[in-house]
Write an enzyme that holds these catalytic residues in place. Structure first.
Site, PDB file in Angstrom:
ATOM      1  N   LEU A  18       0.840  -1.201   0.000  1.00  0.00           N
ATOM      2  CA  LEU A  18       0.000   0.000   0.000  1.00  0.00           C
ATOM      3  C   LEU A  18       0.882   1.261   0.000  1.00  0.00           C
ATOM      4  O   LEU A  18       0.764   2.116   0.863  1.00  0.00           O
ATOM      5  CB  LEU A  18      -0.968   0.000   1.195  1.00  0.00           C
ATOM      6  CG  LEU A  18      -2.167   0.941   1.044  1.00  0.00           C
ATOM      7  CD1 LEU A  18      -3.176   0.403   0.040  1.00  0.00           C
ATOM      8  CD2 LEU A  18      -2.854   1.174   2.386  1.00  0.00           C
ATOM      9  N   ARG A  73       2.470   4.427  -2.683  1.00  0.00           N
ATOM     10  CA  ARG A  73       1.784   5.442  -3.499  1.00  0.00           C
ATOM     11  C   ARG A  73       0.854   4.801  -4.529  1.00  0.00           C
ATOM     12  O   ARG A  73      -0.312   5.188  -4.680  1.00  0.00           O
ATOM     13  CB  ARG A  73       2.823   6.298  -4.244  1.00  0.00           C
ATOM     14  CG  ARG A  73       3.397   7.432  -3.448  1.00  0.00           C
ATOM     15  CD  ARG A  73       4.499   8.091  -4.246  1.00  0.00           C
ATOM     16  NE  ARG A  73       5.578   7.146  -4.452  1.00  0.00           N
ATOM     17  CZ  ARG A  73       6.668   7.082  -3.701  1.00  0.00           C
ATOM     18  NH1 ARG A  73       6.870   7.951  -2.751  1.00  0.00           N
ATOM     19  NH2 ARG A  73       7.592   6.167  -3.924  1.00  0.00           N
ATOM     20  N   ALA A  97       3.939  -4.430 -11.082  1.00  0.00           N
ATOM     21  CA  ALA A  97       5.064  -4.010 -10.228  1.00  0.00           C
ATOM     22  C   ALA A  97       6.397  -4.399 -10.881  1.00  0.00           C
ATOM     23  O   ALA A  97       6.964  -3.614 -11.644  1.00  0.00           O
ATOM     24  CB  ALA A  97       4.901  -4.613  -8.850  1.00  0.00           C
ATOM     25  N   ARG A  98       6.857  -5.608 -10.607  1.00  0.00           N
ATOM     26  CA  ARG A  98       8.054  -6.141 -11.245  1.00  0.00           C
ATOM     27  C   ARG A  98       7.872  -7.645 -11.429  1.00  0.00           C
ATOM     28  O   ARG A  98       7.320  -8.323 -10.550  1.00  0.00           O
ATOM     29  CB  ARG A  98       9.299  -5.899 -10.384  1.00  0.00           C
ATOM     30  CG  ARG A  98       9.895  -4.506 -10.487  1.00  0.00           C
ATOM     31  CD  ARG A  98      10.512  -4.223 -11.862  1.00  0.00           C
ATOM     32  NE  ARG A  98      11.144  -2.923 -11.950  1.00  0.00           N
ATOM     33  CZ  ARG A  98      10.515  -1.804 -12.333  1.00  0.00           C
ATOM     34  NH1 ARG A  98       9.246  -1.838 -12.663  1.00  0.00           N
ATOM     35  NH2 ARG A  98      11.183  -0.663 -12.425  1.00  0.00           N
ATOM     36  N   GLU A 141      12.527  -9.559 -19.761  1.00  0.00           N
ATOM     37  CA  GLU A 141      11.920  -8.578 -20.667  1.00  0.00           C
ATOM     38  C   GLU A 141      12.910  -8.221 -21.766  1.00  0.00           C
ATOM     39  O   GLU A 141      14.077  -8.006 -21.449  1.00  0.00           O
ATOM     40  CB  GLU A 141      11.507  -7.314 -19.899  1.00  0.00           C
ATOM     41  CG  GLU A 141      10.399  -7.579 -18.897  1.00  0.00           C
ATOM     42  CD  GLU A 141       9.939  -6.313 -18.146  1.00  0.00           C
ATOM     43  OE1 GLU A 141      10.436  -5.219 -18.445  1.00  0.00           O
ATOM     44  OE2 GLU A 141       9.085  -6.448 -17.257  1.00  0.00           O
ATOM     45  N   HIS A 177       5.274  -3.988 -20.465  1.00  0.00           N
ATOM     46  CA  HIS A 177       5.791  -3.056 -19.449  1.00  0.00           C
ATOM     47  C   HIS A 177       5.462  -1.603 -19.825  1.00  0.00           C
ATOM     48  O   HIS A 177       6.365  -0.784 -20.034  1.00  0.00           O
ATOM     49  CB  HIS A 177       7.313  -3.245 -19.275  1.00  0.00           C
ATOM     50  CG  HIS A 177       7.820  -2.704 -17.952  1.00  0.00           C
ATOM     51  ND1 HIS A 177       8.917  -3.207 -17.303  1.00  0.00           N
ATOM     52  CD2 HIS A 177       7.372  -1.696 -17.169  1.00  0.00           C
ATOM     53  CE1 HIS A 177       9.134  -2.534 -16.189  1.00  0.00           C
ATOM     54  NE2 HIS A 177       8.199  -1.608 -16.090  1.00  0.00           N
ATOM     55  N   ALA A 217       2.788   0.230 -18.064  1.00  0.00           N
ATOM     56  CA  ALA A 217       1.834   0.805 -17.102  1.00  0.00           C
ATOM     57  C   ALA A 217       2.036   2.309 -16.881  1.00  0.00           C
ATOM     58  O   ALA A 217       1.084   3.040 -16.664  1.00  0.00           O
ATOM     59  CB  ALA A 217       1.894   0.063 -15.772  1.00  0.00           C
TER      60      ALA A 217
END
Ligand code: GLV
Length: 337
Positions: free
Chosen positions: A157, A159, A239-240, A269, A288, A290
């Site tokens: 939780l 940003r 995220a990753r 990637e 990738h 986002a």
């Protein structure tokens, strides 16, 4: 005094380059698409005072050891798992990143994936454009679960996790979260409920990952965790890639431990075109992107440039990663501008 020398490993949006040009001598790797090779990177940093890099550049002790003048590594990303932070701190090199400016872009994309995976938007597009819309309307075609009343489990939780919670409020979902730090203020403000990871995995209809990739979060979602999830649940990862054990996820998706996944990030990637994930019907894959709003990418350029310039001015940069570096080499010792 001569201007500080800075290596920029890719063409970034103009507002960032404009800031840099005012204060430093830029050596720019003139490509929008391709990073420098490892050899080029090592050669170019040798005489540089600053480095502005992307998440595709691995910046480890080997790179730092040839860069005797290097004072600052400014990454054009919020994630910094491609940089050896301890090695930088030991050498008195400031590391900065771009938090905050891409929060909404990533949260919006996460919501997009949530809708796309449940409402089969990608399949629907393929049906129409692929000339496969060959039967009239029927009540069962391309149906999926509704979001209203379902539980979204946010892992991390920070940003971005908080922004996702805020944006899904309109969908009238129940939002629970797990984080190493409990945030009671955010709980009140966002109406989210703190649970442990096991409870989150067992009770969520959607699990969305928003933790950085660290030693502690590497493969935090593996076989055991995927088996705890409901067979009707979906996993979303913006995220990753390294936060999830890909092999375990492929198994989970093939064997129906979970209903599906929407993934924007991968352990490798670009994802090889023949990767098992590309063969599955219950996944949506994105390359990738986002944070890829025009606005976010421009703000990232400005922040990365401002971070770098601030350090070379001997000022506190807006987003310093390794605060301990202040004890190793104080800001007045890196001041060049
Ligand atoms: C993107 O993944 C970023 O870390 O900024």
């Amino acid at each position: 005094m001569p201007k500080p020398k800075v290596y920029v490993t890719r063409i970034i949006p103009e507002p960032g380059l404009e800031i840099l040009r005012k204060y430093v001598d830029i050596e720019l790797h003139k490509s929008k698409e391709w990073p420098p090779t490892r050899e080029e990177l090592i050669e170019k940093v040798k005489d540089k005072d600053g480095l502005l890099c992307l998440l595709t550049d691995k910046i480890d002790a080997e790179v730092m050891d040839v860069a005797h003048n290097l004072k600052v590594i400014s990454t054009y990303s919020v994630g910094f798992d491609h940089i050896d932070i301890d090695a930088a701190t030991k050498r008195g090199i400031y590391v900065t990143h771009t938090p905050g400016v891409l929060t909404d872009a990533v949260a919006e994309f996460t919501v997009g994936l949530l809708l796309a995976i449940t409402r089969k938007i990608v399949d629907a597009n393929e049906v129409v454009k692929g000339g496969k819309w060959d039967k009239p309307w029927n009540p069962f075609f391309l149906t999926g679960p509704e979001l209203k009343g379902k539980t979204l489990g946010i892992v991390g939780l920070g940003r971005i996790g908080r922004a996702v919670a805020k944006k899904v409020k309109g969908f009238e979902m129940k939002v629970i979260y797990y984080d190493v730090y409990r945030n009671e203020k955010a709980e009140k403000e966002l109406g989210v409920e703190y649970v442990d990871l096991e409870t989150l995995l067992k009770t969520s209809d959607f699990v969305s990952l928003h933790v950085p990739l660290l030693k502690e979060t590497y493969h935090m979602i593996g076989e055991k965790e995927l088996k705890l999830m409901k067979p009707t649940a979906y996993l979303i990862n913006t995220a990753r890639g390294g936060v999830v054990d890909t092999n375990a996820l492929v198994k989970a998706l093939k064997e129906g431990w979970i209903a599906g996944a929407a993934l924007d990030v991968f352990e490798q990637e670009p994802l090889p075109p023949d990767h098992p994930l590309t063969k599955l019907d219950n996944v949506i894959l994105a390359p990738h992107i986002a944070s890829a709003t025009i606005e976010a990418r421009q703000r990232m350029a400005e922040l990365a440039a401002n971070n770098l310039v601030a350090v070379l001015k001997g000022e506190m940069p807006p987003a310093l990663v390794n605060k301990d570096v202040l004890k190793v080499r104080p800001l007045e010792k890196v001041k060049m501008i």
